[in-house]
Write a protein that holds these residues in place. Structure first.
Motif, short mmCIF file in Angstrom:
data_model
loop_
_atom_site.label_atom_id
_atom_site.label_comp_id
_atom_site.label_asym_id
_atom_site.label_seq_id
_atom_site.Cartn_x
_atom_site.Cartn_y
_atom_site.Cartn_z
N PHE A 152 5.84 -0.86 -10.76
CA PHE A 152 6.72 -1.99 -11.05
C PHE A 152 7.95 -1.45 -11.79
N PRO A 195 6.48 -4.54 -5.78
CA PRO A 195 6.20 -3.25 -6.42
C PRO A 195 6.35 -2.12 -5.40
N SER A 243 0.75 -5.14 -11.37
CA SER A 243 2.06 -5.00 -10.70
C SER A 243 2.22 -6.06 -9.62
#
Ligand SMILES: *Cc1c(COP(=O)(O)O)cnc(C)c1O
Length: 379
Positions: free
Chosen positions: A87, A324, A344
């Protein structure tokens, strides 16, 4: 409601505030005509060193090159692995792949969006399963808050990994009394215009306390030059901080501490105005953020409608980051730690960044806060 459209980041307001001192700095750089590595570059590097408490600052072309140059200094090769959060902005992993090595994606903490120290062991295991040699870890000070450096440093020391701190968003913040730029073997940053310390184009820098690495970086970023400019002792790149950008940055760095305080006031007003209706950022104990973004969380199923409602009310928002890296086409074949990266995945669906810049005045911000409250309660 103000007559001017509300800006997500208002660089015009900052430019008005900086006024004639900026004109003079740029004009004298032009008049001096030392456009490549002029005196302003060295002056800015020294100023940045004292600002961050780092021994060496090396300017370069942008924040992506800054990370790549550190990896080049480590002689990163195919077969090597670098642990990176999924992320983040693509640069963090891009440079690893660019050098033929492999990023290994690890997860972040749900509340701070920075690397989750508890998931790092699984990153090492994933690298080893893929027959890769773990060499380094890149932490990211996402949205302006430093990563959790104490456990990350201990982990890196235990596994012999070099710690590179990607502080493109975190320059000027601090972690338990330590300034960003003084942690890890290298800290990299970006002066892209929208970053907390931005210039008027592309720019970046690397900070390190290591004399030998600093020397290597000073060679690598100018074609691998030796003591003589036309005697190249290694393969390098061309990645210099521009003299004009350094002139701009010297002026902006001078007011940066003041701007950090202004950003903090803006963030405080958002916290006060929104904490009871949406999830607002959490900053670790004894740490500070430079608020590269003010990012709230909303229900994934309502986010698109909230964004559209806010847009209709004249409130610009942004989603950093909607996907992500481990789910993106260019990166999905690289290893991931554990059984996927659930945090994420989740936060990418829920985050929403609000207008954030030092010149966001209380009146305009009240308009933003009222609109967010209304759109969120309606959703
Ligand atoms: C902006 C950014 C970079 C890249 O900086 P550029 O100057 O645009 O190359 C790298 N990492 C993070 C986390 C960033 O936000």
């Amino acid at each position: 409601m103000s007559a001017e459209p509300i800006a997500f980041i208002d660089l015009q307001a900052q430019r008005r505030r900086l006024g004639a001192r900026l004109d003079e700095a740029v004009l004298s750089a032009i008049n001096e005509a030392n456009f490549i590595l002029g005196r302003q570059v060295a002056e800015f590097e020294r100023a940045l060193e004292s600002f961050c408490g780092a021994k060496h600052a090396i300017g370069c072309g942008n924040g992506t090159d800054a990370i790549a140059l550190c990896l080049m200094a480590l002689n990163l090769r195919p077969g090597d692995a670098v642990l990176v959060p999924s992320f983040t902005f693509a640069s963090t992993a891009e440079v690893v792949a660019w050098l033929g090595a492999s990023p290994v994606f690890v997860d972040i903490e749900d509340e701070t969006y920075t690397l989750d120290p508890a998931g790092l062991e699984q990153g090492i295991a994933a690298a080893k399963t893929a027959n890769l040699i773990p060499r380094a870890l890149i932490s990211v000070d996402l949205f302006g808050q430093p990563a959790d450096y104490d456990p990350i440093e201990a982990f890196c020391a235990h596994h012999g990994l070099t710690l590179i701190c990607d502080a493109a968003q975190g320059l000027g913040a601090s972690y338990q009394g330590r300034l960003v730029g003084s942690v890890g073997t290298f800290t990299t940053t970006s002066f892209f215009p929208s970053k907390p310390l931005g210039c008027y184009g592309d720019g970046g820098a690397i900070l390190t306390d290591d004399e030998r690495h600093a020397e290597l970086l000073r060679s690598l970023h100018v074609h691998g030059r030796g003591t003589d400019k036309y005697d190249n002792v290694r393969i390098g790149v061309n990645s210099r901080l521009d003299t004009l950008q350094a002139a701009v940055l010297l002026e902006k760095l001078a007011v940066f501490p003041e701007e950090i305080a202004m950003r903090d006031r803006v963030a405080g007003r958002y916290q006060d105005g929104l904490a009871d209706v949406v999830s607002v950022p959490r900053i670790r104990q004894r740490c500070t953020s430079v608020w590269a973004q003010f990012t709230i969380r909303v229900a994934a199923s309502h986010r698109a409608a909230i964004v559209a409602d806010l847009k209709a009310k004249g409130i610009p928002t942004a989603i950093y980051y909607p996907k992500p890296l481990h789910r993106q086409t260019a990166y999905r074949h690289y290893p991931c730690a554990g059984n996927g990266l659930p945090v994420s995945d989740r936060v990418a669906d829920e985050v929403l960044s609000l207008p954030m810049h030092p010149d966001l005045d209380a009146k305009t911000q009240d308009v933003v806060i009222a609109a967010v409250r209304e759109c969120v309660s309606k959703a």
